[in-house]
Design a protein around this motif. Structure first.
Motif, PDB file in Angstrom:
ATOM      1  N   PRO A  69       0.855  -1.187   0.000  1.00 43.00           N
ATOM      2  CA  PRO A  69       0.000   0.000   0.000  1.00 43.00           C
ATOM      3  C   PRO A  69       0.896   1.243   0.000  1.00 43.00           C
ATOM      4  O   PRO A  69       1.863   1.320   0.749  1.00 43.00           O
ATOM      5  N   ALA A  70       0.588   2.163  -0.885  1.00 42.25           N
ATOM      6  CA  ALA A  70       1.423   3.360  -0.971  1.00 42.25           C
ATOM      7  C   ALA A  70       0.574   4.544  -1.396  1.00 42.25           C
ATOM      8  O   ALA A  70      -0.367   4.404  -2.166  1.00 42.25           O
ATOM      9  N   ASN A  71       0.929   5.687  -0.855  1.00 43.01           N
ATOM     10  CA  ASN A  71       0.295   6.917  -1.293  1.00 43.01           C
ATOM     11  C   ASN A  71       0.887   7.368  -2.622  1.00 43.01           C
ATOM     12  O   ASN A  71       0.233   8.026  -3.408  1.00 43.01           O
ATOM     13  N   GLU A  72       2.132   7.014  -2.828  1.00 44.71           N
ATOM     14  CA  GLU A  72       2.831   7.445  -4.032  1.00 44.71           C
ATOM     15  C   GLU A  72       3.855   6.377  -4.427  1.00 44.71           C
ATOM     16  O   GLU A  72       4.582   5.863  -3.578  1.00 44.71           O
ATOM     17  N   VAL A  73       3.903   6.074  -5.715  1.00 44.20           N
ATOM     18  CA  VAL A  73       4.896   5.158  -6.264  1.00 44.20           C
ATOM     19  C   VAL A  73       5.605   5.890  -7.392  1.00 44.20           C
ATOM     20  O   VAL A  73       4.962   6.459  -8.276  1.00 44.20           O
ATOM     21  N   GLU A  74       6.920   5.878  -7.329  1.00 44.14           N
ATOM     22  CA  GLU A  74       7.718   6.475  -8.398  1.00 44.14           C
ATOM     23  C   GLU A  74       8.654   5.404  -8.947  1.00 44.14           C
ATOM     24  O   GLU A  74       9.447   4.830  -8.214  1.00 44.14           O
ATOM     25  N   ILE A  75       8.517   5.131 -10.237  1.00 39.59           N
ATOM     26  CA  ILE A  75       9.378   4.167 -10.910  1.00 39.59           C
ATOM     27  C   ILE A  75      10.448   4.975 -11.645  1.00 39.59           C
ATOM     28  O   ILE A  75      10.129   5.761 -12.542  1.00 39.59           O
ATOM     29  N   LEU A  76      11.685   4.815 -11.212  1.00 35.41           N
ATOM     30  CA  LEU A  76      12.778   5.556 -11.838  1.00 35.41           C
ATOM     31  C   LEU A  76      13.247   4.853 -13.106  1.00 35.41           C
ATOM     32  O   LEU A  76      13.301   3.626 -13.166  1.00 35.41           O
ATOM     33  N   ASP A  77      13.600   5.654 -14.084  1.00 32.82           N
ATOM     34  CA  ASP A  77      14.258   5.171 -15.290  1.00 32.82           C
ATOM     35  C   ASP A  77      15.698   5.662 -15.184  1.00 32.82           C
ATOM     36  O   ASP A  77      15.948   6.876 -15.214  1.00 32.82           O
ATOM     37  N   LEU A  78      16.633   4.749 -15.020  1.00 30.36           N
ATOM     38  CA  LEU A  78      18.015   5.165 -14.790  1.00 30.36           C
ATOM     39  C   LEU A  78      18.617   5.923 -15.967  1.00 30.36           C
ATOM     40  O   LEU A  78      19.607   6.632 -15.792  1.00 30.36           O
ATOM     41  N   LYS A  79      17.984   5.826 -17.132  1.00 31.49           N
ATOM     42  CA  LYS A  79      18.464   6.629 -18.261  1.00 31.49           C
ATOM     43  C   LYS A  79      18.316   8.119 -17.981  1.00 31.49           C
ATOM     44  O   LYS A  79      18.917   8.945 -18.662  1.00 31.49           O
ATOM     45  N   SER A  80      17.544   8.475 -16.956  1.00 36.99           N
ATOM     46  CA  SER A  80      17.400   9.873 -16.553  1.00 36.99           C
ATOM     47  C   SER A  80      18.624  10.379 -15.796  1.00 36.99           C
ATOM     48  O   SER A  80      18.685  11.561 -15.439  1.00 36.99           O
ATOM     49  N   PHE A  81      19.572   9.487 -15.539  1.00 36.35           N
ATOM     50  CA  PHE A  81      20.780   9.837 -14.782  1.00 36.35           C
ATOM     51  C   PHE A  81      22.026   9.479 -15.594  1.00 36.35           C
ATOM     52  O   PHE A  81      22.848   8.671 -15.159  1.00 36.35           O
ATOM     53  N   PRO A  82      22.193  10.078 -16.776  1.00 34.25           N
ATOM     54  CA  PRO A  82      23.372   9.759 -17.593  1.00 34.25           C
ATOM     55  C   PRO A  82      24.638  10.355 -16.980  1.00 34.25           C
ATOM     56  O   PRO A  82      24.627  11.498 -16.517  1.00 34.25           O
ATOM     57  N   LEU A  83      25.670   9.557 -16.948  1.00 31.37           N
ATOM     58  CA  LEU A  83      26.916  10.006 -16.323  1.00 31.37           C
ATOM     59  C   LEU A  83      28.128   9.533 -17.123  1.00 31.37           C
ATOM     60  O   LEU A  83      28.104   8.449 -17.699  1.00 31.37           O
ATOM     61  N   PRO A  84      29.197  10.324 -17.090  1.00 33.05           N
ATOM     62  CA  PRO A  84      30.440   9.834 -17.689  1.00 33.05           C
ATOM     63  C   PRO A  84      31.032   8.742 -16.809  1.00 33.05           C
ATOM     64  O   PRO A  84      30.684   8.615 -15.629  1.00 33.05           O
TER      65      PRO A  84
END
Length: 177
Positions: free
Chosen positions: A28-43
């Motif tokens: 049970p959750a008030n909020e669920v956030e599914i992260l897409d790691l492509k949103s964190f591009p790094l060298p």
């Protein structure tokens, strides 16, 4: 309760992202956030590059996302018996910003893979390593042969594996109560 979930992979077709998202359905959750790691591009992390550019905003943003969660659900992908290179790189950059990146976070660790071990080596590594970075691991589960044992809209199809998964979920829920 806020859940932040992600598959520890940068693949656009990540089965681990799918598996992590599936696991959120059992809490049970008030909020669920599914992260897409492509949103964190790094060298690629090196100490020389860190001296040159400092700490990238993407690593800071990742750690800040982790901080918003009451529960982290992470499904670690495995390449050649370890974390994926891209996730390890994100992990390395994030740890330079905040060593205890999982500080006081309750974490459910999962893994899946096309093969018969289901990413078990990477899962074992995460289970041992993440507490060093502050995680309280509530449980872990590895799903072997993803294509044979998981179906969209249905979830885990093998009854024995689903029963084992549900035991881990119920145990995690008890730790959250």
């Amino acid at each position: 309760m806020k859940i932040v979930a992600f598959g520890a992979s940068y693949s656009s077709t990540s089965i681990n992202k799918t598996f992590a998202a599936y696991a959120t359905e059992f809490f049970p959750a008030n909020e669920v956030e599914i992260l897409d790691l492509k949103s964190f591009p790094l060298p690629l992390y090196t100490t020389d590059l860190e001296k040159e550019i400092g700490k990238p905003q993407e690593a800071i943003d990742f750690v800040e996302k982790l901080a918003t969660a009451d529960l982290l659900i992470i499904s670690v992908a495995e390449h050649n018996g370890s974390y994926t290179t891209a996730f390890k790189n994100l992990f390395d950059w994030a740890s330079r910003f905040k060593v205890k990146m999982f500080e006081n976070k309750k974490v459910l660790l999962l893994s899946t893979a096309p093969g018969p071990r289901g990413g078990l080596s990477a899962l074992q590594s995460a289970t041992a390593r993440f507490p060093i970075h502050g995680a309280e691991v509530l449980g872990s589960f590895s799903l072997p042969k993803f294509a044979d044992n998981f179906a969209a809209g249905q979830g885990i199809t093998d009854e024995t594996l689903k029963s084992e998964f549900m035991q881990v979920i119920e145990s995690a829920k008890q730790h959250l109560a």
